[in-house]
Design an enzyme around this catalytic site. Structure first.
Site, PDB file in Angstrom:
ATOM      1  N   ARG A  52     -13.113  18.293  -7.812  1.00 32.55           N
ATOM      2  CA  ARG A  52     -14.407  18.567  -7.854  1.00 32.55           C
ATOM      3  C   ARG A  52     -14.463  20.199  -8.276  1.00 32.55           C
ATOM      4  NH1 ARG A  52     -18.229  17.361  -2.834  1.00 32.55           N
ATOM      5  NH2 ARG A  52     -16.941  18.918  -1.728  1.00 32.55           N
ATOM      6  N   LYS A 151     -20.844  22.825  -6.853  1.00 29.50           N
ATOM      7  CA  LYS A 151     -20.751  23.381  -5.592  1.00 29.50           C
ATOM      8  C   LYS A 151     -20.325  24.846  -5.743  1.00 29.50           C
ATOM      9  CE  LYS A 151     -18.546  22.414  -0.889  1.00 29.50           C
ATOM     10  NZ  LYS A 151     -19.709  22.532  -0.165  1.00 29.50           N
ATOM     11  N   GLU A 184     -30.709  15.230  -0.307  1.00 29.44           N
ATOM     12  CA  GLU A 184     -29.676  15.622   0.745  1.00 29.44           C
ATOM     13  C   GLU A 184     -30.304  16.655   1.578  1.00 29.44           C
ATOM     14  OE1 GLU A 184     -26.239  17.256  -1.182  1.00 29.44           O
ATOM     15  OE2 GLU A 184     -27.240  18.682  -2.575  1.00 29.44           O
TER      16      GLU A 184
END
Ligand code: PXG
Length: 291
Positions: A52, A151, A184
């Site tokens: 990721r 992220k 989220e």
């Protein structure tokens, strides 16, 4: 004892672990990071986290200064030098040092940092009794603005919602996307249970595709619990039978109220407890050995 931080090829004592004020990560939040956890001398889902990290780097055209295998080796080495068995591991890739302008390509070399620290967990009581959350008025960044799938070092969107949570006296806030669907939380994914079905917002809702989220979906499927990845509105939170949040640090956290509406019977639900138990089993058995 002071921990050691890896910065661009050297280990520094925590007090001396410093990055230049001209680093684009500091100036613009130009970079990506990961939050990984080690359990009893094993790093959980290391490959997934490093994958990721590299995907995020690719999306922002940041060339990591080390190959993937080398990054994993450095992460392991930083754990060993700190002599940890249970830890929170924070690798950070930032654009590196350049001038004050926005152009990322004027920075010559990306920086790579690995911090290994104690884990700050939700208190044990929350796992037994559940926790209250609010729905934030701050909207999740759109996929075409600051995509939550990356992220990135720019967490202001989450921080704005976290301020709302803190001001309301609760530990987390749920965020809706621009269309009013649940996305989220500020640092956790969300699941609801309704009539025995586990429901979680899909990628298109504007979420970080959590590694814990994926693991939870796998656990549910393995045990015959139906899972739906689909959009749902805020009202479905209020009428859910169970709600829980997932994240590397949080694991599986029961939510027992949303905007003061009591969820289920006000206690962690059966499916939530089962998923948490199964998740913890995995963290005990799987992982890449550090030593
Ligand atoms: N959404 C967001 C916005 C996150 O930042 C998650 C979901 C859950 O993803 P994982 O892959 O961890 O299941 C995150 C991850 C911390 C901390 O220090 C935050 C996360 C992970 C670990 C530690 O607050 N957030």
């Amino acid at each position: 004892m002071s921990s050691k931080v890896f910065i661009n090829g050297e280990f520094y004592d925590k007090e001396d672990a410093k990055i230049s004020v001209f680093d684009k990560g500091f100036l613009y939040g130009d970079g990506v990071f990961e939050g990984i956890r080690a359990y009893d001398g094993k790093i959980f889902k290391l490959d997934e986290h490093v994958d990721r990290l590299f995907e995020g780097a690719r999306a922002i055209m940041l060339e990591p200064p080390y190959a993937k295998e080398e990054i994993k080796r450095i992460i392991m080495e930083t754990c060993r030098i700190n002599n940890v068995k249970d830890a929170y591991i924070r690798p950070v890739l930032s654009r590196g040092i350049g001038d004050l302008g926005l152009n990322p390509f004027l920075a010559k070399k990306a920086s790579f940092v690995v911090i290994v620290d104690k884990l700050v967990m939700y208190p044990q009581e929350i796992y037994e009794k559940g926790m209250p959350v609010i729905v934030a008025s701050t909207v999740r960044s759109s996929l075409n603005a600051l995509p939550p799938v990356i992220k990135s070092l720019n967490y202001l969107n989450s921080i704005l919602a976290k301020i709302e949570a803190a001001n309301a006296g609760v530990p987390e806030a749920v965020m809706l996307n621009e269309s009013g669907f649940v996305s989220e939380c500020t640092g956790d994914n969300i699941f609801i249970v309704r009539k025995g079905v586990l429901i979680t917002p899909p990628r298109e809702a504007g979420i970080l595709e959590g590694i814990t989220r994926k693991t939870v979906i796998e656990i549910a499927k393995k045990h015959g619990i139906p899972v739906e990845e689909r959009l749902f509105p805020k009202i479905d939170l209020y009428i859910a039978d169970e709600i829980f949040l997932t994240g590397t640090g949080a694991e599986v956290v029961p939510v027992t109220s949303v905007d003061k509406r009591i969820i289920g019977n006000g206690e962690p639900g059966k499916i939530t407890k089962f998923i948490l138990e199964e998740y913890r089993k995995l963290t005990k058995t799987e992982g890449t050995p550090i030593y």
